[in-house]
Design a protein around this motif. Structure first.
Motif, short mmCIF file in Angstrom:
data_model
loop_
_atom_site.label_atom_id
_atom_site.label_comp_id
_atom_site.label_asym_id
_atom_site.label_seq_id
_atom_site.Cartn_x
_atom_site.Cartn_y
_atom_site.Cartn_z
N CYS A 1 -7.79 -13.12 4.33
CA CYS A 1 -6.73 -12.47 5.11
C CYS A 1 -5.49 -13.35 5.19
N GLY A 2 -5.68 -14.66 5.22
CA GLY A 2 -4.54 -15.58 5.16
C GLY A 2 -3.77 -15.39 3.86
N CYS A 3 -4.50 -15.19 2.75
CA CYS A 3 -3.84 -14.92 1.47
C CYS A 3 -3.10 -13.59 1.50
N PHE A 4 -3.66 -12.57 2.17
CA PHE A 4 -2.98 -11.29 2.29
C PHE A 4 -1.66 -11.43 3.03
N LEU A 5 -1.69 -12.15 4.16
CA LEU A 5 -0.47 -12.31 4.96
C LEU A 5 0.62 -13.03 4.15
N ALA A 6 0.22 -14.13 3.49
CA ALA A 6 1.20 -14.89 2.72
C ALA A 6 1.67 -14.13 1.49
N GLY A 7 0.71 -13.52 0.75
CA GLY A 7 1.05 -12.84 -0.50
C GLY A 7 1.89 -11.60 -0.29
N PHE A 8 1.48 -10.74 0.63
CA PHE A 8 2.26 -9.52 0.87
C PHE A 8 3.60 -9.84 1.54
N GLY A 9 3.62 -10.86 2.39
CA GLY A 9 4.89 -11.27 2.97
C GLY A 9 5.87 -11.74 1.91
N TRP A 10 5.37 -12.47 0.92
CA TRP A 10 6.19 -12.92 -0.20
C TRP A 10 6.63 -11.73 -1.06
N LEU A 11 5.68 -10.84 -1.37
CA LEU A 11 5.98 -9.69 -2.22
C LEU A 11 7.01 -8.76 -1.57
N ALA A 12 7.01 -8.70 -0.24
CA ALA A 12 7.95 -7.83 0.48
C ALA A 12 9.39 -8.30 0.36
N GLN A 13 9.61 -9.49 -0.17
CA GLN A 13 10.98 -9.99 -0.38
C GLN A 13 11.55 -9.56 -1.73
N ALA A 14 10.73 -8.92 -2.58
CA ALA A 14 11.19 -8.51 -3.91
C ALA A 14 12.23 -7.40 -3.80
N HIS A 15 13.16 -7.37 -4.76
CA HIS A 15 14.20 -6.34 -4.77
C HIS A 15 14.53 -5.97 -6.21
N ALA A 16 15.51 -5.11 -6.38
CA ALA A 16 15.80 -4.56 -7.69
C ALA A 16 16.21 -5.62 -8.71
N ASP A 17 16.78 -6.74 -8.27
CA ASP A 17 17.24 -7.78 -9.20
C ASP A 17 16.23 -8.93 -9.32
N SER A 18 15.05 -8.76 -8.77
CA SER A 18 14.05 -9.83 -8.80
C SER A 18 13.49 -10.02 -10.20
N GLY A 19 13.03 -11.24 -10.45
CA GLY A 19 12.33 -11.54 -11.69
C GLY A 19 10.83 -11.33 -11.51
N TYR A 20 10.16 -11.02 -12.60
CA TYR A 20 8.71 -10.75 -12.54
C TYR A 20 7.91 -11.97 -12.10
N VAL A 21 8.21 -13.13 -12.69
CA VAL A 21 7.36 -14.30 -12.47
C VAL A 21 7.42 -14.77 -11.02
N THR A 22 8.62 -14.91 -10.47
CA THR A 22 8.75 -15.49 -9.13
C THR A 22 8.52 -14.49 -8.01
N SER A 23 8.84 -13.21 -8.25
CA SER A 23 8.79 -12.23 -7.16
C SER A 23 7.58 -11.30 -7.21
N VAL A 24 6.91 -11.20 -8.37
CA VAL A 24 5.75 -10.31 -8.47
C VAL A 24 4.50 -11.07 -8.88
N LEU A 25 4.59 -11.82 -9.96
CA LEU A 25 3.39 -12.53 -10.45
C LEU A 25 2.84 -13.49 -9.39
N GLY A 26 3.72 -14.32 -8.83
CA GLY A 26 3.26 -15.30 -7.85
C GLY A 26 2.54 -14.68 -6.66
N PRO A 27 3.18 -13.73 -5.96
CA PRO A 27 2.50 -13.14 -4.80
C PRO A 27 1.26 -12.32 -5.16
N THR A 28 1.28 -11.63 -6.30
CA THR A 28 0.09 -10.84 -6.65
C THR A 28 -1.10 -11.74 -7.00
N LEU A 29 -0.84 -12.90 -7.56
CA LEU A 29 -1.94 -13.85 -7.79
C LEU A 29 -2.53 -14.30 -6.46
N LEU A 30 -1.68 -14.53 -5.48
CA LEU A 30 -2.16 -14.95 -4.16
C LEU A 30 -2.96 -13.82 -3.49
#
Length: 475
Positions: A347-376
């Motif tokens: 659940c700690g990983c869910f809080l951190a990962g989804f919180g990070w993923l929620a910062q993604a936007h239309a100009d985000s890059g895949y590696v830093t804004s999607v890959l990282g949080p989804t791995l978490l």
């Protein structure tokens, strides 16, 4: 005097080697979950060839999911009464035969009917595989490892669907999305008959027909009503009518099971086992987590970042591999750490990962804004899903292993169906609110970001509910 509770002796499914039994259970679970997602990429081709309407096309997916979730309690109880081998073999036969019918379909109605039958076959297979694991692996370490492998097989099946569906549809035809199940199912039926022992029965128990009908119809009506929210408002008759009818039938089912049958489909005494009650509640919440991770992340990649369906599937593959590795590792840890520790870490990983993923936007890059949080997040799913399954099915009498497996998977499926409807509504409302002042991609991104924040709160809710478990709950 012989008690009715001993009418069906404990199943003894282990006839072949342990690894063969586990491989069979994992292969069946992989097949069931794969088929829930593999069709998605093929939908445009199916619509073009068979002439589906947009509304009718949705039932190629919904027909399977509706019967899969609605019939699992019945499938689980049938596994207890008639033995996992019989029910697993029968489910495989129905699943394979309906896959053949779907692959050869020449009209929309035929394909939808085949998908409905596929869902019933899957609802027989899924709880039977859990019953096999529960009764074959009783030593804590071996049982935890078996659950880890089973969970990983299902997770990889779900993620492989997009990639496999795209490859098969592009390279062969959408029909092979269904036809490929036929030879695989035939092999698995043979392995089932070879590797699993039959159930020795004393006096034959009868199926609780009233409970089976009210329970199955209630779940199916409830899920159908929730599914209608994709096209209609939550207050419309199309949503409220089936949902209320489903809830009333579930109430009737509960009363019947508690007072009017001696051989209930869902013995309510099982909810006195804390792991069953609390674990099922956590799996209900977990269904929303899984939907937010796999479904809405895929939509973000396609609708916001411009990935194709196949690219989105490949983009989620690192998370799927991470989940598989962590699930096996968590299974090894479970006997030493207990359930609560792993769930809280996840659940700690869910809080951190989804919180990070929620910062993604239309100009985000895949590696830093999607890959990282989804791995978490995948680490969190790997820690929690097999652990929750182990918790929800532990300390249950062997004669009830099938129904408990059905209950656990029903909780997860119902949670996913309700979660999809609620999260999709929230995403759509936020995107509509943002549409006037931003680009379409930015508006959609805002909607998906709200979904990811809601998923983080679901993770927190699971953590709170897990505190009701003993500090050191062995799987």
């Amino acid at each position: 005097m012989t008690s009715t509770s001993t009418a069906t002796q404990p199943a003894r499914p282990l006839a072949g080697s342990a690894w063969m039994v586990l491989a069979l259970a994992c292969a069946c679970q992989f097949m069931v979950i794969l088929d829930a997602s593999i069709v998605n990429v093929a939908l445009p081709s199916i619509r073009g060839d068979l002439g589906f309407t947009p509304t009718g096309l949705a039932w190629v997916v919904n027909g399977y999911l509706l019967t899969f979730a609605g019939f699992m309690l019945l499938g689980g109880r049938a596994a207890d009464l008639f033995g996992p081998r019989r029910i697993l073999a029968a489910g495989l036969f129905l699943f394979s035969a309906s896959s053949l019918a779907g692959g050869l379909a020449t009209a929309p109605e035929v394909l939808v009917a085949a998908r409905v039958a596929q869902g019933i076959g899957a609802a027989m297979m899924a709880p039977a595989t859990l019953a096999v694991i529960n009764t074959s692996f009783t030593e804590p370490k071996a049982r935890a490892k078996a659950f880890g492998a089973w969970s990983a097989a299902g997770g990889v099946g779900g993620m492989a669907g997009a990639v496999a569906g795209g490859a098969i549809t592009t390279g062969l035809s959408w029909r092979w999305v269904f036809l490929i199940n036929v030879p695989i199912g035939a092999v698995l039926i043979v392995l089932t008959m070879m590797s699993l022992a039959g159930t020795r029965t004393g006096r034959r128990q009868s199926l609780d027909l009233t409970g089976a009908v009210t329970g199955t119809a209630g779940l199916a009506a409830l899920i159908y009503g929730v599914m209608q929210s994709a096209d209609h408002s939550w207050t419309s008759v199309r949503v409220v009518g089936p949902a209320v009818a489903g809830l009333l039938l579930v109430v009737v089912f509960t009363v019947v099971e508690a007072r009017f049958t001696t051989q209930p489909t869902m013995p309510l005494r099982l909810f006195r086992i804390r792991g069953v009650a609390v674990g099922s509640g956590m799996l209900l919440l977990f269904g929303g987590i899984a939907i937010a991770m796999w479904y809405f992340t895929s939509l973000f990649l396609q609708n916001v970042l411009g990935f194709s369906a196949l690219q989105a599937g490949l983009g989620q593959t690192p998370a799927a591999v991470t989940f598989m590795v962590i699930a096996r590792w968590a299974a090894a840890l479970l006997p030493r750490t207990g359930v609560r520790s792993l769930v809280l870490a996840g659940c700690g990983c869910f809080l951190a990962g989804f919180g990070w993923l929620a910062q993604a936007h239309a100009d985000s890059g895949y590696v830093t804004s999607v890959l990282g949080p989804t791995l978490l997040i995948a680490v969190g799913i790997g820690l929690t899903f097999p652990t929750l399954m182990a918790a929800a099915t532990a300390d249950v009498p062997e004669g009830d292993a099938g129904i408990i497996g059905g209950l656990a998977q029903t909780a997860s499926q119902v949670g996913g169906s309700v979660g999809l409807a609620v999260l999709a509504t929230a995403a759509g409302a936020r995107a509509a609110a943002e549409a006037g002042g931003s680009s379409p991609a930015a508006a959609l991104a805002a909607g998906y970001d709200l979904v990811f924040l809601m998923a983080a709160w679901l993770g927190l809710a699971i953590a709170v509910v897990s505190l009701l478990l003993p500090r050191h709950r062995r799987g």
